[in-house]
Design a protein around this motif. Structure first.
Motif, short mmCIF file in Angstrom:
data_model
loop_
_atom_site.label_atom_id
_atom_site.label_comp_id
_atom_site.label_asym_id
_atom_site.label_seq_id
_atom_site.Cartn_x
_atom_site.Cartn_y
_atom_site.Cartn_z
N GLN A 32 -4.87 -0.14 -7.57
CA GLN A 32 -5.13 -1.49 -7.07
C GLN A 32 -3.94 -2.11 -6.36
O GLN A 32 -4.02 -3.25 -5.90
N ASN A 33 -2.84 -1.37 -6.28
CA ASN A 33 -1.72 -1.82 -5.47
C ASN A 33 -0.85 -0.62 -5.13
O ASN A 33 -0.86 0.39 -5.84
N PRO A 34 -0.10 -0.69 -4.04
CA PRO A 34 0.69 0.47 -3.60
C PRO A 34 1.85 0.81 -4.53
O PRO A 34 2.29 1.96 -4.58
N ASP A 35 2.37 -0.18 -5.28
CA ASP A 35 3.48 0.09 -6.20
C ASP A 35 3.06 1.03 -7.32
O ASP A 35 3.81 1.93 -7.71
N ASP A 36 1.86 0.82 -7.87
CA ASP A 36 1.38 1.70 -8.94
C ASP A 36 1.16 3.12 -8.41
O ASP A 36 1.49 4.10 -9.08
N ARG A 37 0.60 3.22 -7.22
CA ARG A 37 0.40 4.54 -6.63
C ARG A 37 1.74 5.25 -6.45
O ARG A 37 1.88 6.44 -6.78
N LYS A 38 2.74 4.54 -5.94
CA LYS A 38 4.05 5.13 -5.73
C LYS A 38 4.68 5.58 -7.04
O LYS A 38 5.25 6.68 -7.13
N GLN A 84 5.75 9.34 -8.11
CA GLN A 84 7.15 9.64 -8.44
C GLN A 84 7.27 10.30 -9.81
O GLN A 84 8.11 11.18 -10.01
N LEU A 85 6.41 9.88 -10.77
CA LEU A 85 6.45 10.45 -12.11
C LEU A 85 5.71 11.78 -12.20
O LEU A 85 5.68 12.41 -13.26
N GLY A 86 5.09 12.19 -11.09
CA GLY A 86 4.36 13.45 -11.09
C GLY A 86 3.02 13.37 -11.80
O GLY A 86 2.47 14.39 -12.22
N LEU A 87 2.47 12.16 -11.93
CA LEU A 87 1.18 11.99 -12.62
C LEU A 87 0.01 12.25 -11.68
O LEU A 87 -1.08 12.61 -12.13
N VAL A 88 0.21 12.01 -10.39
CA VAL A 88 -0.80 12.32 -9.37
C VAL A 88 -0.09 12.88 -8.14
O VAL A 88 1.10 12.64 -7.93
N LYS A 89 -0.84 13.59 -7.32
CA LYS A 89 -0.35 14.01 -6.02
C LYS A 89 -0.59 12.88 -5.04
O LYS A 89 -1.59 12.16 -5.13
N SER A 90 0.31 12.71 -4.10
CA SER A 90 0.17 11.62 -3.13
C SER A 90 -1.12 11.74 -2.34
O SER A 90 -1.74 10.74 -1.96
N THR A 91 -1.57 12.97 -2.09
CA THR A 91 -2.81 13.18 -1.34
C THR A 91 -4.05 12.90 -2.18
O THR A 91 -5.15 12.83 -1.65
N GLN A 92 -3.86 12.73 -3.48
CA GLN A 92 -4.96 12.52 -4.41
C GLN A 92 -5.22 11.03 -4.65
O GLN A 92 -6.21 10.66 -5.27
N ALA A 93 -4.33 10.16 -4.15
CA ALA A 93 -4.36 8.74 -4.50
C ALA A 93 -4.88 7.89 -3.35
O ALA A 93 -4.63 8.17 -2.18
N ALA A 94 -5.60 6.84 -3.70
CA ALA A 94 -6.10 5.86 -2.72
C ALA A 94 -5.89 4.46 -3.28
O ALA A 94 -5.96 4.25 -4.49
N VAL A 95 -5.62 3.50 -2.41
CA VAL A 95 -5.38 2.12 -2.82
C VAL A 95 -6.54 1.25 -2.35
O VAL A 95 -6.97 1.34 -1.19
N VAL A 96 -7.08 0.44 -3.27
CA VAL A 96 -8.12 -0.53 -2.93
C VAL A 96 -7.61 -1.92 -3.31
O VAL A 96 -6.67 -2.06 -4.09
N ASN A 97 -8.22 -2.95 -2.76
CA ASN A 97 -7.77 -4.32 -2.99
C ASN A 97 -8.34 -4.87 -4.30
O ASN A 97 -9.23 -5.72 -4.32
N TYR A 115 -1.83 11.11 -19.17
CA TYR A 115 -2.22 10.78 -17.80
C TYR A 115 -2.04 12.01 -16.90
O TYR A 115 -2.91 12.33 -16.09
N ARG A 116 -0.89 12.67 -17.03
CA ARG A 116 -0.60 13.80 -16.14
C ARG A 116 -1.66 14.89 -16.26
O ARG A 116 -2.15 15.43 -15.26
N VAL A 117 -2.03 15.19 -17.50
CA VAL A 117 -3.04 16.23 -17.73
C VAL A 117 -4.41 15.76 -17.27
O VAL A 117 -5.13 16.48 -16.55
N ALA A 118 -4.78 14.55 -17.67
CA ALA A 118 -6.13 14.07 -17.37
C ALA A 118 -6.36 13.88 -15.88
O ALA A 118 -7.42 14.25 -15.35
N LEU A 119 -5.38 13.30 -15.19
CA LEU A 119 -5.58 12.99 -13.77
C LEU A 119 -5.59 14.24 -12.90
O LEU A 119 -6.07 14.20 -11.76
#
Length: 373
Positions: A155-161, A165-178, A142-146
């Motif tokens: 699909q929820n803020p917990d997954d984004r967080k 936290q695990l360094g798999l995505v940058k916070s500025t790179q993530a968006a949450v949809v319903n 995931y870290r490499v691919a993303l």
């Protein structure tokens, strides 16, 4: 623009992404869908939508490195031939291998949709050494691919967080949809017709969907309210967390539940129910819950990431602790002893589906972020 969607199985392109593909075509873009399988029930409707279909080789649950390498190579060659402007992958392998292939093929804009974290992120004390090693590998992939993605949808803020936290995505790179959204016309509000309480769970038969907790709660309730009905719908899966078919057979023979197997159109069975239950350990946003909400059913689900997004406590249902069949049974009993809650909370479920989870609103948000509107 030319847009390629990569999916883990062909039917999901119609069931889960048909509205998105339609919206892409209606916005004047070329849409190409890729997935394993060539079921005419999928390919023909896609063709009518104006969507081109390209079958690929992908084993959704297998862990054979050679098979996965072939998938990566095939996807890379396909994207080099198609020259898309945008790729969008969803579910684990399409996200990982679709993103890597897009990078290798020099696709200018790569996006991913995290629809759920799967067993690699579920806290399972009983996990084997093999599963723990596999979980670490998936996170590294995931870290490499993303890193090749412009935006990663959650699909929820917990997954984004968690991913941040695990360094798999940058916070500025993530968006949450319903979630994936729900078609409110297809999943119409259905009147509640049963004269007794009918509970329903629709899910792949995996441990982390809370299937065993549902069965145990049914056994508890049946001791005191034998007229209550418990329906279970869903396929037996090849996932490492799958429940054995032999165990499912014992449940079906116990007079505790009615196991209906896999159902192609769940609307009839939702209409038969009075309360929808999903005791999952973690979700993206559970689509079956959205379907039940749209059809006017109150919800019992767990207070975990993804599931908690679908319930306003005491408004359209109740949240319970995961892995706790006793608490689940006690919450089920509230609907049995207070049947007026069923209609009241069912109506509220429909209202919440309309205001928060309308598929057209979700698709519009994603398309705006991807530059398609």
């Amino acid at each position: 623009m030319k847009v390629v969607l990569v999916a883990s199985y062909d039917k999901s392109l119609i069931n889960f992404r048909g509205a998105l593909l339609t919206a892409i075509v209606q916005a004047g873009h070329e849409a190409i869908a890729c997935a394993p399988g060539s079921d005419p029930a999928v390919t023909e409707p896609l063709q009518k939508l104006g969507v081109r279909y390209e079958p690929i080789s992908l084993d959704r649950t297998g862990i054979n490195p050679l098979s996965d390498f072939r998938t990566l190579l095939q996807l890379t060659l396909l994207l080099q031939r198609l020259h898309p402007d945008i790729t969008l992958g969803y579910t684990i392998k399409p996200v990982i291998f679709g993103s890597l292939a897009a990078w290798l093929a020099r696709v200018p804009n790569c996006f991913s949709l995290i629809t759920g974290l799967g067993f690699a992120f579920v806290d399972a004390p009983e996990a084997t050494l093999k599963n723990r090693i596999l979980n670490r590998l998936i996170r590294r992939l995931y870290r490499v691919a993303l890193s090749a993605n412009r935006v990663v949808f959650f699909q929820n803020p917990d997954d984004r967080k968690l991913f941040a936290q695990l360094g798999l995505v940058k916070s500025t790179q993530a968006a949450v949809v319903n979630g994936s959204g729900i078609d409110l016309d297809h999943f119409y509000q259905a009147p509640i017709q049963a004269d007794h309480t009918v509970f329903l769970l629709i899910a792949r038969l995996l441990k982390d969907k809370g299937i065993r907790e549902y069965i145990e709660a049914a056994r508890i309730i049946k001791q005191y309210y034998p007229e209550s009905v418990f329906l279970l719908v869903g396929p037996i899966d090849s996932n490492p967390a799958a429940i054995p078919a032999e165990e499912v057979a014992t449940w079906n023979n116990s007079d505790c539940i009615e196991y209906l197997g896999e159902v192609s159109d769940v609307r009839a069975v939702i209409a038969r129910s009075t309360v929808y239950v999903l005791p999952s350990y973690r979700e993206g946003t559970p689509r079956t819950v959205l379907e039940a909400m749209a059809m006017g059913r109150p919800i019992i689900t767990t207070d975990v990431p993804g599931c908690r997004e679908t319930v306003i406590e005491g408004y359209n249902g109740f949240l319970v602790s995961p892995r706790d069949p006793q608490a689940l049974a006690e919450t089920m009993e509230r609907f049995i002893t207070h049947p007026e809650l069923v209609t009241q909370m069912g109506n509220n479920s429909r209202k919440l589906a309309e205001t928060k989870f309308d598929v057209h609103s979700v698709n519009k948000q994603m398309m705006e972020i991807m530059g398609l509107l």
